[in-house]
Design a protein around this motif. Structure first.
Motif, PDB file in Angstrom:
ATOM      1  N   SER A 150      44.863  92.756  24.087  1.00  0.00           N
ATOM      2  CA  SER A 150      45.852  93.004  23.032  1.00  0.00           C
ATOM      3  C   SER A 150      45.650  94.397  22.449  1.00  0.00           C
ATOM      4  O   SER A 150      44.507  94.843  22.259  1.00  0.00           O
ATOM      5  N   VAL A 151      46.741  95.071  22.156  1.00  0.00           N
ATOM      6  CA  VAL A 151      46.707  96.410  21.556  1.00  0.00           C
ATOM      7  C   VAL A 151      47.348  96.326  20.179  1.00  0.00           C
ATOM      8  O   VAL A 151      48.485  95.853  20.042  1.00  0.00           O
ATOM      9  N   TYR A 152      46.602  96.773  19.156  1.00  0.00           N
ATOM     10  CA  TYR A 152      47.075  96.710  17.769  1.00  0.00           C
ATOM     11  C   TYR A 152      47.204  98.114  17.189  1.00  0.00           C
ATOM     12  O   TYR A 152      46.385  98.993  17.471  1.00  0.00           O
TER      13      TYR A 152
ATOM     14  N   ALA B 231      51.214  95.180  21.845  1.00  0.00           N
ATOM     15  CA  ALA B 231      51.348  94.699  23.227  1.00  0.00           C
ATOM     16  C   ALA B 231      50.207  93.756  23.532  1.00  0.00           C
ATOM     17  O   ALA B 231      49.099  93.894  23.005  1.00  0.00           O
ATOM     18  N   ALA B 232      50.487  92.768  24.392  1.00  0.00           N
ATOM     19  CA  ALA B 232      49.450  91.813  24.816  1.00  0.00           C
ATOM     20  C   ALA B 232      49.824  91.269  26.195  1.00  0.00           C
ATOM     21  O   ALA B 232      51.001  90.991  26.450  1.00  0.00           O
ATOM     22  N   ARG B 233      48.823  91.157  27.061  1.00  0.00           N
ATOM     23  CA  ARG B 233      49.086  90.574  28.374  1.00  0.00           C
ATOM     24  C   ARG B 233      47.778  90.182  29.040  1.00  0.00           C
ATOM     25  O   ARG B 233      46.683  90.590  28.607  1.00  0.00           O
TER      26      ARG B 233
ATOM     27  N   VAL C 118      41.923  97.809  20.412  1.00  0.00           N
ATOM     28  CA  VAL C 118      42.134  96.984  21.608  1.00  0.00           C
ATOM     29  C   VAL C 118      41.112  95.858  21.600  1.00  0.00           C
ATOM     30  O   VAL C 118      39.910  96.091  21.393  1.00  0.00           O
ATOM     31  N   THR C 119      41.575  94.638  21.821  1.00  0.00           N
ATOM     32  CA  THR C 119      40.684  93.474  21.866  1.00  0.00           C
ATOM     33  C   THR C 119      40.795  92.786  23.226  1.00  0.00           C
ATOM     34  O   THR C 119      41.843  92.831  23.870  1.00  0.00           O
TER      35      THR C 119
END
Length: 375
Positions: free
Chosen positions: A135-137, A155-157, A190-191
């Motif tokens: 995931s991008v925050y 965004a997340a994938r 980013v996680t």
């Protein structure tokens, strides 16, 4: 525009010692040439040798020929692509990009975060999963980026835990926020989590950081913009396909050297309108320190006569045909014969370092005479 460029290039070339204003004329010519390329001052060369990101080099080679002429006009969104390397010192997956070089008049079209996925760590036990969630925050609060109210999901994938390579995430809205309010740029977080959002400690997937890995693998922001600069767009403007390109030769080699201006004018009157080489050498102009590609290009120029009657090989317009007839029959005073000018123009692309040593790919319209005609 092309005629202006040709005049400026002629003035820009070093002249033999002459009048005291020769240096000022050259400086003014180079200043005007910079305006054609949308700049006020030439960017300084990088302080140390710097390798441009491979992504930007590959993009240039996809869009343009070796001499910079556009070969695929449908690749770029807009006319400018900017790349920014991560400026954060954090060991965690926090990233910061400085966007001060983006002009106020540039329209943000698309922004991408490029992260290089490293080979997965070796694990002692059997692998339970083949994917994880990345995931991008957008960080909203500098003090508590991990708090829910201090970040916004961009965004997340799912990302494979096998192999390595580049992963690209769309972050357009965050960059638009940053360009509207520079103080709001607190970077990205980013996680990496399990499939159900569970924490993974240590995370089985890692991305290359800005400080511990090779320059070619550093986190990068790629920004596609449009600065609104557009050329004349001649009716027959197009792009070269697989046409063989003439070698880049100095303009002075296009015709035999003659003894005086009268002989030159006589030869011009005898030759039909056609295209001649005109070399633009960035090293000779003094720009090779900041321009990566191309080293120069062939702008071409149009020269020759448009005699009556105008044949189809001279690509005349209907207006030029009528003007030629009026001139030949002397039906009206002060009507000259048509002029030999470009009737097809190509764009060129420059890959260069900007003032902040970021690598930029920029496309410029109407820079190469593709063909000549009587107009």
């Amino acid at each position: 525009m092309l005629g202006t460029v040709l005049l400026l290039l002629a003035l820009a070339k070093p002249a033999c010692p002459g009048p005291a204003d020769a240096a000022s004329r050259r400086a003014e010519a180079l200043k005007r040439l910079l305006e054609v390329f949308g700049m006020e001052d030439p960017p300084p060369p990088p302080a140390h040798f710097k390798q441009p990101p491979q992504y930007m080099v590959d993009l240039f080679n996809t869009v343009a020929n070796a001499d910079g002429v556009t070969k695929n006009p449908d690749i770029l969104e807009g006319n400018t692509v900017r790349s920014f390397l991560d400026k954060s010192d954090s060991e965690k997956m926090r990233f910061l990009f400085t966007l001060s070089s983006v002009a106020k008049n540039e329209k943000i079209l698309t922004a991408e975060l490029h992260l290089f996925r490293l080979w997965p760590r070796a694990t002692d036990g059997p692998k339970r999963h083949h994917f994880c969630q990345v995931s991008v925050y957008q960080v909203l609060e500098k003090t508590e980026p991990g708090a829910p109210e201090g970040q916004k999901l961009l965004a997340a994938r799912l990302v494979s835990l096998q192999g390595s390579g580049w992963e690209v995430f769309a972050i357009t809205q965050a960059v638009r926020d940053w360009t509207e309010d520079e103080s709001s740029n607190q970077g990205l977080l980013v996680t990496v989590q399990g499939l159900g959002g569970s924490p993974l400690d240590p995370p089985p997937l890692q991305f290359a950081s800005g400080r511990d890995h090779h320059e070619s693998k550093k986190p990068m922001l790629v920004l596609f913009t449009d600065d609104g600069r557009r050329g004349a767009s001649l009716p027959m403007a197009g792009f070269p396909d697989s046409q063989p390109r003439a070698p880049i030769l100095p303009a002075k080699m296009s015709v035999p050297k003659l003894t005086g201006p009268r002989s030159t004018r006589s030869l011009d009157r005898l030759q039909p309108c056609q295209r001649h080489p005109l070399s633009v050498d960035f090293e000779e102009i003094g720009w090779s320190g900041w321009i990566i590609s191309p080293r120069g290009y062939n702008a071409y120029h149009c020269k020759g006569s448009c005699p009556f009657p105008l044949g189809e090989n001279m690509r005349p317009t209907n207006h030029a045909t009528v003007q030629s007839i009026i001139n030949a029959l002397k039906l009206s005073e002060g009507v000259s014969s048509p002029c030999c000018v470009p009737d097809k123009l190509y764009s060129i692309n420059l890959l260069y370092f900007d003032d902040d040593e970021n690598v930029v790919l920029k496309q410029y319209d109407d820079m190469v005479a593709g063909s000549c005609g009587c107009h």
